[in-house]
Design a protein around this motif. Structure first.
Motif, PDB file in Angstrom:
ATOM      1  N   GLU A   1     135.682 -14.786   0.364  1.00 16.97           N
ATOM      2  CA  GLU A   1     135.566 -13.244   0.694  1.00 16.97           C
ATOM      3  C   GLU A   1     134.097 -12.905   0.789  1.00 16.97           C
ATOM      4  OE1 GLU A   1     138.390 -12.043   1.536  1.00 16.97           O
ATOM      5  OE2 GLU A   1     139.642 -13.311   0.586  1.00 16.97           O
ATOM      6  N   LYS A   2     133.765 -12.440   2.030  1.00 13.78           N
ATOM      7  CA  LYS A   2     132.306 -12.260   2.200  1.00 13.78           C
ATOM      8  C   LYS A   2     132.168 -10.691   2.861  1.00 13.78           C
ATOM      9  CE  LYS A   2     131.930 -15.188   5.584  1.00 13.78           C
ATOM     10  NZ  LYS A   2     131.396 -16.070   6.786  1.00 13.78           N
ATOM     11  N   PRO A   3     131.055 -10.026   2.045  1.00 14.66           N
ATOM     12  CA  PRO A   3     130.968  -8.635   2.410  1.00 14.66           C
ATOM     13  C   PRO A   3     130.309  -8.501   3.705  1.00 14.66           C
ATOM     14  CG  PRO A   3     129.316  -9.196   1.012  1.00 14.66           C
ATOM     15  CD  PRO A   3     130.419 -10.580   1.003  1.00 14.66           C
TER      16      PRO A   3
ATOM     17  N   ALA B   1     130.132 -11.780  -2.929  1.00 17.89           N
ATOM     18  CA  ALA B   1     130.985 -12.499  -2.178  1.00 17.89           C
ATOM     19  C   ALA B   1     131.680 -13.414  -3.016  1.00 17.89           C
ATOM     20  CB  ALA B   1     130.153 -13.589  -1.228  1.00 17.89           C
TER      21      ALA B   1
ATOM     22  N   THR C   1     133.815  -7.422  -2.416  1.00 12.26           N
ATOM     23  CA  THR C   1     133.128  -7.415  -1.289  1.00 12.26           C
ATOM     24  C   THR C   1     132.554  -6.079  -0.918  1.00 12.26           C
ATOM     25  OG1 THR C   1     134.972  -7.111   0.430  1.00 12.26           O
ATOM     26  CG2 THR C   1     134.374  -9.531  -0.473  1.00 12.26           C
TER      27      THR C   1
ATOM     28  N   SER D   1     134.024  -6.549   6.097  1.00 12.85           N
ATOM     29  CA  SER D   1     134.068  -7.894   5.213  1.00 12.85           C
ATOM     30  C   SER D   1     134.801  -9.017   5.786  1.00 12.85           C
ATOM     31  CB  SER D   1     134.797  -7.641   3.641  1.00 12.85           C
ATOM     32  OG  SER D   1     136.147  -7.071   4.125  1.00 12.85           O
TER      33      SER D   1
ATOM     34  N   ARG E   1     129.330  -5.578  -2.101  1.00 10.38           N
ATOM     35  CA  ARG E   1     128.311  -6.669  -1.708  1.00 10.38           C
ATOM     36  C   ARG E   1     128.487  -7.962  -2.538  1.00 10.38           C
ATOM     37  NH1 ARG E   1     123.160  -4.206  -1.228  1.00 10.38           N
ATOM     38  NH2 ARG E   1     122.530  -6.243  -0.625  1.00 10.38           N
TER      39      ARG E   1
ATOM     40  N   ARG F   1     138.576  -9.377  -2.865  1.00  7.30           N
ATOM     41  CA  ARG F   1     138.453  -8.465  -1.387  1.00  7.30           C
ATOM     42  C   ARG F   1     137.820  -7.087  -1.864  1.00  7.30           C
ATOM     43  NH1 ARG F   1     144.056  -9.760   1.743  1.00  7.30           N
ATOM     44  NH2 ARG F   1     143.315 -11.852   2.499  1.00  7.30           N
TER      45      ARG F   1
END
Length: 404
Positions: free
Chosen positions: A22-24, A60, A55, A2, A58, A52
């Motif tokens: 926050e991106k997976p 965001a 993520t 992430s 999966r 977090r």
């Protein structure tokens, strides 16, 4: 792995609001927007950890600072509950324009109340989750109870909140008093998940009760047992994130859910590992999130009933409901029904060499019934749908889902 990306967007009053996405790892299957608690920021423990941890599922998450807080522009003294709602709408609009969707609203404390109000103005939001949210936005005034007279007579006052000084104006006080959070919950035509700690000393759990009673189905409540209001414990934020992800999967996941939506008599139940211990799972039904596990002696950590306990529970619940339906139709005077169910494997194999499962069911019916009526209730118990399923046989079809 992430990642976290700094972004900015324009808030309700034209100020630049600071945010982090926050991106997976890989393509997100949903996008969530997180609203922090009153006088907090996007970097609060709850906002950071929950975002977090989501993520890992999966999802965001965009967490941002409301106008005048954190790294966002603007003067906090000129903001209020309504401006927070407008900032949320601006954030959701930014997400839709930038990422193509804003699926889930998550709000903590007063941010949770704001998400309920904002959701009614965001038709594309698919689901809403609140954490420790008040049923009345005016609840926040308890932080400044000793200053209310000064605020109302002088127009403003400096208030210490969590060790920090904030200027609170009379327009803020009147705005939160006029906010209609329960009305927003009642009008909400989206799935709602309410998470609240029964020991919350800042916003009492009675607020969760009021919100739940006001909201329409589908709605769910999950207790954040032993957590404090700010969710300072890492285990509490991780649990909250896991529950939100399991609950939201049927509503916000893209592409298609792991299993088809229920139609007719097809009741979808999703079971997914929690990441705790070896066997712990979340069990998500249409309206509820439960837990399943194995006891310590079998290698589990006992976070929920074991599978056969759920099977026994299904038989007991179906029996009780079937009996009550029959009694209501007959008008027989029964005050209370209780069903005990025990499960064991037979010691003796049947004709096919299998040792059958044996469910022992005990009925306890409190009421003024004749002997014949009691005998009839035993017959009715044997006709409950789950009894019939277990007594006959079922066909189980297994296939590998496209989301694997």
């Amino acid at each position: 792995m992430s990642s976290s990306e700094k972004v900015t967007f324009t808030g309700h009053g034209g100020h630049l609001l600071d945010a982090r996405l926050e991106k997976p790892a890989g393509k997100p299957r949903a996008y969530a927007l997180f609203a922090h608690c009153f006088s907090c920021s996007k970097n609060s423990l709850a906002a950071t950890r929950i975002a977090r941890h989501l993520t890992d599922h999966r999802i965001a998450v965009l967490r941002f600072d409301f106008t005048g807080l954190g790294a966002s522009e603007g003067d906090f003294a000129n903001t209020n509950f309504t401006s927070n709602v407008q900032d949320l709408i601006a954030a959701a609009t930014y997400m839709e324009e930038t990422y193509g969707t804003a699926d889930l609203l998550i709000g903590h404390s007063l941010g949770g109340a704001a998400t309920l109000v904002a959701a009614n103005q965001l038709p594309n939001i698919k689901a809403v989750a609140t954490i420790g949210a008040p049923a009345d936005a005016g609840h926040v005034l308890q932080h400044m109870a000793h200053h209310l007279e000064d605020i109302e007579t002088k127009g403003q006052a400096e208030v210490q909140i969590a060790g920090r000084a904030f200027t609170i104006k009379d327009q803020f006080v009147s705005d939160v008093r006029e906010a209609k959070v329960l009305h927003a919950a009642e009008k909400l035509k989206r799935p709602l998940l309410i998470l609240h700690a029964p020991t919350d000393e800042t916003v009492g759990v009675n607020n969760a009760t009021e919100l739940f009673m006001a909201a329409r189905h589908p709605k769910s409540f999950v207790s954040l047992d032993k957590a404090d209001h700010l969710l300072t414990g890492a285990e509490d934020t991780e649990f909250a994130a896991d529950v939100i992800a399991a609950w939201a999967e049927r509503y916000v996941a893209t592409p298609a859910p792991l299993a088809p939506e229920p139609t007719g008599e097809n009741h979808l139940v999703n079971v997914s590992e929690t990441g705790e211990g070896v066997y712990a799972n979340f069990v998500a039904t249409e309206y509820h999130v439960l837990r399943a596990d194995e006891p310590d002696r079998l290698g589990g950590i006992n976070t929920g009933p074991a599978p056969y306990e759920y099977l026994s529970a299904a038989l007991g619940a179906c029996t009780s409901i079937t009996l009550r339906m029959y009694l209501e139709r007959k008008g027989w005077p029964v005050e209370h029904i209780s069903v005990n169910v025990k499960h064991r494997k037979s010691d003796e194999p049947d004709a096919n060499g299998w040792k059958p499962d044996i469910f022992t069911r005990e009925l306890y019916v409190r009421g003024n019934l004749t002997e014949d009526q009691c005998g009839r209730l035993v017959e009715i118990a044997n006709k409950c749908p789950v009894h019939k399923t277990l007594h006959r046989s079922a066909v189980i079809e297994t296939e590998l889902g496209s989301g694997t």
